[in-house]
Design a protein around this motif. Structure first.
Motif, PDB file in Angstrom:
ATOM      1  N   THR B 133       0.840  -1.204   0.000  1.00  0.00           N
ATOM      2  CA  THR B 133       0.000   0.000   0.000  1.00  0.00           C
ATOM      3  C   THR B 133       0.872   1.250   0.000  1.00  0.00           C
ATOM      4  O   THR B 133       0.622   2.194  -0.754  1.00  0.00           O
ATOM      5  CB  THR B 133      -0.936  -0.003   1.237  1.00  0.00           C
ATOM      6  OG1 THR B 133      -1.687  -1.220   1.224  1.00  0.00           O
ATOM      7  CG2 THR B 133      -1.890   1.175   1.229  1.00  0.00           C
ATOM      8  N   ALA B 134       1.891   1.248   0.845  1.00  0.00           N
ATOM      9  CA  ALA B 134       2.789   2.411   0.904  1.00  0.00           C
ATOM     10  C   ALA B 134       3.436   2.652  -0.459  1.00  0.00           C
ATOM     11  O   ALA B 134       3.483   3.783  -0.950  1.00  0.00           O
ATOM     12  CB  ALA B 134       3.848   2.192   1.973  1.00  0.00           C
ATOM     13  N   LYS B 135       3.882   1.553  -1.098  1.00  0.00           N
ATOM     14  CA  LYS B 135       4.544   1.698  -2.402  1.00  0.00           C
ATOM     15  C   LYS B 135       3.594   2.269  -3.444  1.00  0.00           C
ATOM     16  O   LYS B 135       3.937   3.179  -4.188  1.00  0.00           O
ATOM     17  CB  LYS B 135       5.036   0.330  -2.887  1.00  0.00           C
ATOM     18  CG  LYS B 135       6.348  -0.111  -2.282  1.00  0.00           C
ATOM     19  CD  LYS B 135       6.723  -1.413  -2.963  1.00  0.00           C
ATOM     20  CE  LYS B 135       7.817  -2.139  -2.227  1.00  0.00           C
ATOM     21  NZ  LYS B 135       8.005  -3.484  -2.774  1.00  0.00           N
ATOM     22  N   THR B 136       2.394   1.692  -3.494  1.00  0.00           N
ATOM     23  CA  THR B 136       1.461   2.131  -4.549  1.00  0.00           C
ATOM     24  C   THR B 136       0.955   3.546  -4.290  1.00  0.00           C
ATOM     25  O   THR B 136       0.524   4.232  -5.207  1.00  0.00           O
ATOM     26  CB  THR B 136       0.300   1.130  -4.733  1.00  0.00           C
ATOM     27  OG1 THR B 136      -0.314   1.381  -5.992  1.00  0.00           O
ATOM     28  CG2 THR B 136      -0.739   1.233  -3.653  1.00  0.00           C
ATOM     29  N   LEU B 137       1.029   3.987  -3.027  1.00  0.00           N
ATOM     30  CA  LEU B 137       0.631   5.370  -2.749  1.00  0.00           C
ATOM     31  C   LEU B 137       1.800   6.334  -2.960  1.00  0.00           C
ATOM     32  O   LEU B 137       1.689   7.514  -2.659  1.00  0.00           O
ATOM     33  CB  LEU B 137       0.073   5.489  -1.328  1.00  0.00           C
ATOM     34  CG  LEU B 137      -1.284   4.799  -1.109  1.00  0.00           C
ATOM     35  CD1 LEU B 137      -1.683   4.842   0.357  1.00  0.00           C
ATOM     36  CD2 LEU B 137      -2.384   5.436  -1.947  1.00  0.00           C
ATOM     37  N   GLY B 138       2.912   5.814  -3.456  1.00  0.00           N
ATOM     38  CA  GLY B 138       4.014   6.687  -3.877  1.00  0.00           C
ATOM     39  C   GLY B 138       5.143   6.841  -2.881  1.00  0.00           C
ATOM     40  O   GLY B 138       5.968   7.742  -3.011  1.00  0.00           O
ATOM     41  N   ALA B 139       5.206   5.965  -1.868  1.00  0.00           N
ATOM     42  CA  ALA B 139       6.278   6.089  -0.885  1.00  0.00           C
ATOM     43  C   ALA B 139       7.585   5.548  -1.462  1.00  0.00           C
ATOM     44  O   ALA B 139       7.577   4.566  -2.199  1.00  0.00           O
ATOM     45  CB  ALA B 139       5.914   5.311   0.369  1.00  0.00           C
TER      46      ALA B 139
END
Lengths: 347, 231
Positions: B133-139
Motif C-alpha cells: 500500500t505504501a509503495k502504490t501510494l508513492g512512498a
C-alpha cells in the motif's frame, strides 16, 4: 496507448502464471478485467502498478519502456494507484490515511487539507474524518481506499475486485464512484471482476484472462460430464446429472473414458423461440434468465438444468427478440460440443 | 507470623520515610537498567527490523542465532565481560570492572538479542499489504520501511519494555561486574541478596516491594500498549 505489453511472462516458482503476447490498454477509459480465480488478474494488476517486474517481456507506459530502477519506479508508481481487494488501513485516522500519499509527495499542508476534504466528500466519508480508520465497515474501508487513491489524482486507477467483498449498497456506490472518477478527471480505470454484468455496465472495454492468457471470450460453458450409453448403444454426455446431450459420431472417445469435461461454444448454439419441443440429444429446453449486450453481441443466459450462455449476433437477436422468463430451445451444431481431456484446460 | 508482619511493617516504613539508602539503591538500579535498555534498543530495534524487513542471505540462521542468545545465562555474560574488562583482560586498562558502565555493558549484551528477536517477531507480523500500500501510494524505500516500522511500533515497544523488565530484575551481571558496592553499584537485586545473606530482611522486603511495584507499572504500560495495538 497508455500501456503496451509485449511478450510478457510472469513466473512464480517455475510456474508461468501470466503469459501475454500482446496487450494494449487505452488511456482515459474504464477497462474491466474478467476471469476466474487464478486466471492471473491480480498478477497483471501488480505488473501494471509497477509493484512487480515481469520475468520476461516488455512493458511500455505512455510510449516509454518501463525501467525498474528505484528512481524510475518511484516516478511511475506516483502516476498509478492500485486499490487492493481487501485494502488495509494505516493505524491512524481516516484523514491520516488519505494524507499519507500527499505527505510522501511533499504537498504543503493547506493543499493536503483541501485534497483530504475533497476526497472524503467525494466518497461520502467526510463525517468520519477524525475516526480511527480501522473502525470502518468493509464497504466504507473500500471507499476510503478509493479516497486515498483519489486524493492523489493518479493517471491510472487499478482496482482489484473493488466490489467483491462489500454489500449491495456499497457495490452501487463504488461503481458510481469509479464512473465519476473517470468522467471528472479522465482517469484510466482498470478493475478486475468475476461479474460480467458489472463489467458490461461499467467498462467501455472488457479484457478476459484465463489461465494467465488473454482470450477473446471466456470459456464459461464448461461442464463436468459423465459418459452414458443408452439401450440403443448411443453415447450421451450427462452434464452434472441434469442435462443429456448426444455425442456426435465424429467425436473420438477413448473406450476407458467414463467422465470428462465438455465445452460448448456459446457462439455455436442456436436459440429458438418457436420450435420448442421435447428435449432430445441435440436440443435442450430452458428458460432465459439474463440478456445483456456485450462487445457487439448479445449474451443470453439460459437455465436448462445448468446455466448455459448463448452469444447471438445483433441481427439474429433483433429477428427473434427473446425475452427474459421465456422458454426457448437450444440447438447444438455438430462442432459446438468439444470433449476436453481430463485436466486439459483448453478446448 | 510476627516476624513476617514486622518485616513488612518495617519495609513499609522505609519506603514511606524515603530511606536514603533505599532511594540510592533504586536510583542506581533504574539508572543502570534504563541506560542499558536505551542503548540496547538503539541497536536491537534496527537490527531486528533489518533482519525481518530486509531480504538478507542467511536470514533464518540469524533468527535462530538470536533466539539461541535469548537463553544465554546472565552469569555466562558476566563471566565473558569480566574476561575482557578485568585487569588482565584486553580492556583492563579502561578500569571498567565494578563500575556502573560494566553493568550497563553486561546488561546491554543480555538484552540486545531479546529486543532484536522480539522486534523480528513484531515486524514479521506486520501485514505485507502495508508495504504494498505504501509503495502504490508513492512512498519511496525509506518511507515504506517507516510505514512498516510504524505499524509494528506496539510490538516493538512491548519488546523494549520486556527487555527493561529482564535487566531490572537480573542479578548475575550486576553482582559479577558491579561488585555490589554500596551507593555506587548496589542495585535492588544485589542488595536483596546481600540483606538475605545477612539475615536482615527489612531492606530486602522493601526493595522487593519496590521491584514488584515497578513490575506492576511495566505490566500496566505493556497492557495499555497492547490494547492500543488491538484497537
Amino acid at each position: 496507448m497508455l500501456y503496451h505489453l509485449t511478450g510478457i511472462r510472469q513466473r512464480f516458482n517455475d510456474r508461468t502464471v501470466l503469459l501475454i503476447d500482446h496487450l494494449e490498454i487505452e488511456a482515459g477509459r474504464i477497462h474491466a478485467l474478467l476471469g476466474p480465480n487464478g486466471a492471473g488478474k491480480t498478477t497483471l494488476l501488480r505488473l501494471l502498478a509497477f509493484l512487480d517486474a515481469p520475468t520476461d517481456g516488455l512493458l511500455q507506459f505512455s510510449g516509454r519502456d518501463v525501467g525498474y530502477s528505484r528512481a524510475e519506479l518511484l516516478h511511475l508508481r506516483r502516476q498509478v494507484v492500485l486499490v487492493d481487494q481487501h485494502p488495509i488501513m494505516f493505524t491512524t485516522t481516516v484523514a491520516g490515511n488519505v494524507e499519507f500519499g500527499l505527505k510522501v509527495r511533499n504537498i504543503p499542508k493547506p493543499a493536503r487539507r483541501r485534497a483530504i476534504d475533497e476526497a472524503l466528500e467525494t466518497v461520502g466519508l467526510f463525517r468520519y474524518k477524525q475516526a480511527p480508520a480501522k473502525e470502518l465497515s468493509g464497504g466504507e474501508t473500500q471507499r476510503l481506499a478509493l479516497a486515498r487513491a483519489l486524493a492523489l489524482k493518479p493517471a491510472v486507477l487499478l482496482c482489484d475486485e473493488p466490489t467483491a467483498s462489500v454489500d449491495i449498497e456499497n457495490q452501487a456506490i463504488i461503481a458510481a464512484l469509479l464512473q465519476q472518477i473517470n468522467t471528472d478527471h479522465g482517469t484510466t480505470i482498470l478493475f478486475t471482476t468475476h461479474d460480467r454484468v458489472q463489467a458490461a455496465s461499467l467498462a467501455q472495454r472488457t479484457l478476459i484472462l484465463e489461465n494467465g492468457r488473454p482470450v477473446p471470450t471466456s470459456h464459461e460453458n464448461r461442464y463436468t460430464c459423465t459418459l452414458v450409453t443408452d439401450t440403443n448403444g448411443t453415447i450421451h454426455y450427462n452434464l452434472h446429472g441434469r442435462v443429456s446431450l448426444s455425442v456426435y459420431a465424429d467425436t473420438t472417445i477413448h473406450p476407458a473414458t467414463t467422465t470428462g469435461q465438455v465445452y460448448i461454444d456459446p457462439e455455436k448454439i442456436t436459440l429458438s423461440r418457436h420450435e420448442v419441443q421435447q428435449a432430445s440429444g441435440s436440443q435442450v429446453i430452458g428458460t432465459i434468465v439474463l440478456i445483456m449486450a456485450e462487445s457487439g453481441k448479445i449474451r443470453i443466459v439460459v437455465h436448462v438444468g445448468v446455466v448455459m450462455v448463448v452469444l447471438m449476433d445483433r441481427t439474429a437477436y433483433e429477428r427473434q427478440r427473446p425475452a427474459v422468463g421465456e422458454t426457448v430451445a437450444l440447438h447444438f451444431t455438430a462442432n459446438a460440443i468439444t470433449l476436453l481431456e481430463q485436466n486439459d484446460q483448453r478446448p | 507470623m510476627s516476624f513476617f508482619v514486622d518485616s513488612f511493617t518495617s519495609a513499609f516504613r522505609l519506603i514511606w520515610t524515603l530511606d536514603p539508602e533505599l532511594l540510592t539503591i533504586v536510583r542506581v538500579s533504574l539508572s543502570v537498567s534504563c541506560t542499558a535498555t536505551v542503548c540496547a534498543a538503539l541497536v536491537g530495534v534496527p537490527t531486528g527490523f533489518i533482519v525481518a524487513y530486509g531480504r538478507l542471505p542467511g536470514k533464518r540462521a540469524i533468527i535462530t542465532l538470536l533466539n539461541t542468545l535469548l537463553a544465554l545465562p546472565t552469569v555466562v555474560i558476566g563471566l565473558l565481560v569480566y574476561t575482557f574488562i578485568s585487569r588482565r583482560g584486553i580492556f583492563g586498562h579502561l578500569d571498567l570492572l565494578y563500575t556502573q558502565k560494566a553493568m550497563i555493558i553486561g546488561q546491554f549484551i543480555l538484552i540486545v538479542p531479546l529486543i532484536a528477536a522480539l522486534t523480528v517477531a513484531a515486524v514479521s507480523r506486520v501485514d505485507e499489504r502495508y508495504r504494498n500500500t505504501a509503495k502504490t501510494l508513492g512512498a519511496n524505500a525509506w518511507q515504506t520501511a517507516l510505514v512498516v516500522l510504524r505499524e509494528g511500533r506496539f510490538g516493538i515497544a512491548a519488546a523494549v519494555i520486556s527487555a527493561f523488565g529482564r535487566v531490572i530484575s537480573e542479578i548475575g551481571i550486576a553482582m559479577m561486574l558491579g561488585g555490589n558496592i554500596k551507593g555506587f553499584t548496589r542495585t535492588m537485586t544485589t542488595a536483596m541478596a546481600l540483606e538475605y545473606d545477612k539475615g536482615a530482611f527489612t531492606l530486602a522486603v522493601a526493595l522487593g516491594m519496590v521491584l514488584m511495584v515497578l513490575s506492576l507499572g511495566m505490566n500496566i504500560v505493556f497492557n495499555l500498549i497492547q490494547g492500543k495495538a488491538l484497537r
